[in-house]
Design a protein around this motif. Structure first.
Motif, mmCIF file in Angstrom:
data_model
loop_
_atom_site.group_PDB
_atom_site.id
_atom_site.type_symbol
_atom_site.label_atom_id
_atom_site.label_comp_id
_atom_site.label_asym_id
_atom_site.label_seq_id
_atom_site.Cartn_x
_atom_site.Cartn_y
_atom_site.Cartn_z
ATOM 1 N N LEU A 1 0.839 -1.208 0.000
ATOM 2 C CA LEU A 1 0.000 0.000 0.000
ATOM 3 C C LEU A 1 0.868 1.249 0.000
ATOM 4 N N GLY A 2 1.927 1.249 0.795
ATOM 5 C CA GLY A 2 2.809 2.411 0.876
ATOM 6 C C GLY A 2 3.441 2.770 -0.451
ATOM 7 N N GLY A 3 3.779 1.762 -1.253
ATOM 8 C CA GLY A 3 4.380 2.028 -2.556
ATOM 9 C C GLY A 3 3.441 2.771 -3.483
ATOM 10 N N PHE A 4 2.171 2.351 -3.519
ATOM 11 C CA PHE A 4 1.192 3.031 -4.371
ATOM 12 C C PHE A 4 0.919 4.449 -3.871
ATOM 13 N N ILE A 5 0.894 4.639 -2.558
ATOM 14 C CA ILE A 5 0.664 5.983 -2.015
ATOM 15 C C ILE A 5 1.790 6.922 -2.413
ATOM 16 N N ARG A 6 3.029 6.432 -2.374
ATOM 17 C CA ARG A 6 4.155 7.292 -2.745
ATOM 18 C C ARG A 6 4.128 7.654 -4.229
ATOM 19 N N ILE A 7 3.667 6.766 -5.079
ATOM 20 C CA ILE A 7 3.508 7.123 -6.491
ATOM 21 C C ILE A 7 2.448 8.213 -6.622
ATOM 22 N N GLY A 8 1.387 8.113 -5.808
ATOM 23 C CA GLY A 8 0.376 9.168 -5.788
ATOM 24 C C GLY A 8 0.956 10.500 -5.348
ATOM 25 N N ASN A 9 1.839 10.467 -4.347
ATOM 26 C CA ASN A 9 2.525 11.688 -3.921
ATOM 27 C C ASN A 9 3.360 12.273 -5.055
ATOM 28 N N PHE A 10 3.963 11.395 -5.852
ATOM 29 C CA PHE A 10 4.767 11.843 -6.989
ATOM 30 C C PHE A 10 3.890 12.559 -8.015
ATOM 31 N N PHE A 11 2.697 12.041 -8.282
ATOM 32 C CA PHE A 11 1.773 12.692 -9.208
ATOM 33 C C PHE A 11 1.341 14.058 -8.665
ATOM 34 N N ASN A 12 1.216 14.164 -7.346
ATOM 35 C CA ASN A 12 0.791 15.422 -6.730
ATOM 36 C C ASN A 12 1.931 16.418 -6.549
ATOM 37 N N SER A 13 3.147 16.013 -6.894
ATOM 38 C CA SER A 13 4.331 16.870 -6.691
ATOM 39 C C SER A 13 4.427 17.319 -5.236
ATOM 40 N N GLU A 14 4.286 16.376 -4.316
ATOM 41 C CA GLU A 14 4.356 16.672 -2.883
ATOM 42 C C GLU A 14 5.374 15.762 -2.215
ATOM 43 N N ILE A 15 5.730 16.093 -0.980
ATOM 44 C CA ILE A 15 6.825 15.422 -0.254
ATOM 45 C C ILE A 15 8.091 15.538 -1.098
ATOM 46 N N LEU A 16 8.542 16.748 -1.289
ATOM 47 C CA LEU A 16 9.638 17.024 -2.209
ATOM 48 C C LEU A 16 11.002 16.683 -1.610
ATOM 49 N N GLY A 17 11.916 16.320 -2.504
ATOM 50 C CA GLY A 17 13.283 16.054 -2.096
ATOM 51 C C GLY A 17 14.121 17.317 -2.113
ATOM 52 N N THR A 18 15.326 17.194 -1.581
ATOM 53 C CA THR A 18 16.263 18.316 -1.583
ATOM 54 C C THR A 18 16.881 18.473 -2.978
ATOM 55 N N GLU A 19 17.544 19.580 -3.183
ATOM 56 C CA GLU A 19 18.168 19.856 -4.475
ATOM 57 C C GLU A 19 19.214 18.790 -4.803
ATOM 58 N N SER A 20 19.274 18.413 -6.080
ATOM 59 C CA SER A 20 20.196 17.361 -6.508
ATOM 60 C C SER A 20 20.716 17.650 -7.904
ATOM 61 N N SER A 21 21.939 17.178 -8.176
ATOM 62 C CA SER A 21 22.513 17.292 -9.518
ATOM 63 C C SER A 21 22.649 15.929 -10.173
ATOM 64 N N LEU A 22 22.032 14.903 -9.580
ATOM 65 C CA LEU A 22 22.080 13.565 -10.151
ATOM 66 C C LEU A 22 21.311 13.515 -11.462
ATOM 67 N N PRO A 23 21.693 12.630 -12.393
ATOM 68 C CA PRO A 23 21.038 12.614 -13.715
ATOM 69 C C PRO A 23 19.558 12.254 -13.655
ATOM 70 N N TRP A 24 19.114 11.591 -12.578
ATOM 71 C CA TRP A 24 17.688 11.258 -12.455
ATOM 72 C C TRP A 24 16.915 12.263 -11.592
ATOM 73 N N ALA A 25 17.549 13.391 -11.294
ATOM 74 C CA ALA A 25 16.854 14.432 -10.534
ATOM 75 C C ALA A 25 15.635 14.925 -11.314
ATOM 76 N N VAL A 26 14.622 15.351 -10.585
ATOM 77 C CA VAL A 26 13.351 15.741 -11.188
ATOM 78 C C VAL A 26 13.050 17.202 -10.871
ATOM 79 N N ILE A 27 12.615 17.936 -11.883
ATOM 80 C CA ILE A 27 12.132 19.301 -11.692
ATOM 81 C C ILE A 27 10.612 19.260 -11.614
ATOM 82 N N PHE A 28 10.070 19.568 -10.450
ATOM 83 C CA PHE A 28 8.617 19.620 -10.280
ATOM 84 C C PHE A 28 8.177 21.035 -10.661
ATOM 85 N N SER A 29 7.882 21.201 -11.945
ATOM 86 C CA SER A 29 7.691 22.549 -12.484
ATOM 87 C C SER A 29 6.457 23.244 -11.912
#
Length: 308
Positions: A146-174
């Motif tokens: 259940l937790g895995g699906f909830i976190r994907i939902g958080n990703f769609f909502n652009s919430e619970i944001l991570g800190t700044e990163s320069s890694l190639p898989w970093a995401v810009i939540f525009s």
């Protein structure tokens, strides 16, 4: 560097005043998937279907109330204490002072876990002949699914944001800003899905070993009871089983450990904890980890009275 730019429409469709959100759909999928696993394993463990239905209702109420109260009390107490109606009702006030439907925004996973435990304890009080630890084990294994699906939902909502990163898989939540960040929602989702599959596979293996051991013991008993006078070789079972409560304890240990360290890659979600050495997610993870460690010791190594 070309970072991933993420700005999805959080709504699947909108009709009149009703919106179907990706978060809600993913939450529902997680509940169905986790519930299906609990249903299958509970019936296999001997729980009557009628009692399972009661357990599901208690779990749903416990998870929701626990997650909601934990968010309101620990993550945004100043707002919700001044707007108590919004704690339990999916409404909020607009600029004109009128209430409107907004859905539930803010569920804390730590509280959901505690709420699930309370629900199972209530179930045990209702049905005292049911063993507590096997039910806790089964529900605990399904929890990261259940937790895995909830976190994907958080990703769609652009919430619970991570800190700044320069890694190639970093995401810009525009929809938030133009800063490339750790996709911590995906980190957590991957971990939770992997944890579920590992625990489910291990649980199935250890359960089979336990059943085989019971069969071997019964064969040995039958051999001992044979009065034919023939000497029969005793079969020695391979002891690869664990005691009830092990899987629940492992979830209580592994998830808080992961949460403690992944929180270093998250933005602080509450202002009043900004000056604390640890963020709220880490502070809430510590007591859960200690409880899990304590339960592991008393369920697996305690030789006294049965702890069911």
């Amino acid at each position: 560097m070309n970072y991933i730019v993420w700005n999805p429409n959080i709504e699947i469709f909108h009709i009149g005043g009703f919106s179907l959100l990706w978060y809600g759909v993913l939450f529902a999928i997680g509940l169905v998937a986790a519930g299906s696993y609990v249903y299958k394993q509970s019936l296999r463990a001997g729980l009557a279907e009628r009692r399972f239905n009661v357990l599901v209702l208690l779990l749903f109420a416990g998870i929701f109330l626990g997650a909601r109260l934990c968010h309101c009390v620990f993550y945004d107490p100043q707002y919700f204490f001044s707007h108590p109606l919004e704690i339990f009702l999916p409404i909020t006030k607009n600029a004109a002072g009128n209430y409107y439907f907004c859905g539930y925004h803010g569920l804390a996973s730590h509280g959901g876990g505690v709420g699930a435990i309370v629900a199972i304890l209530i179930f045990k009080l209702m049905y005292r002949d049911e063993k507590l630890l096997p039910i806790l084990d089964i529900v605990a294994i399904a929890t990261p699914l259940l937790g895995g699906f909830i976190r994907i939902g958080n990703f769609f909502n652009s919430e619970i944001l991570g800190t700044e990163s320069s890694l190639p898989w970093a995401v810009i939540f525009s929809s938030v800003d133009d800063v490339p960040r750790h996709p911590v929602q995906i980190y957590e989702a991957i971990f939770y899905f992997l944890l579920f599959f590992v625990l489910a596979a291990a649980y199935r293996t250890f359960s089979q070993n336990s059943n085989e051991e019971k069969i071997i013991n019964s064969l040995n008993d039958a051999s001992i009871a044979d009065v034919s006078g023939k000497n029969k070789e005793k079969i020695t079972p391979v002891h690869c089983s664990v005691k009830p409560g092990f899987w629940f304890s492992m979830v209580m240990i592994t998830i808080p450990i992961f949460r403690f360290f992944v929180e270093f890659c998250k933005m602080e979600q509450i202002n009043y904890a900004a000056n604390l050495p640890l963020n709220m997610g880490q502070l809430l993870s510590i007591p859960l980890f200690l409880c899990g460690l304590f339960l592991l010791i008393i369920t697996q190594f305690f030789k006294g009275k049965n702890l069911h």
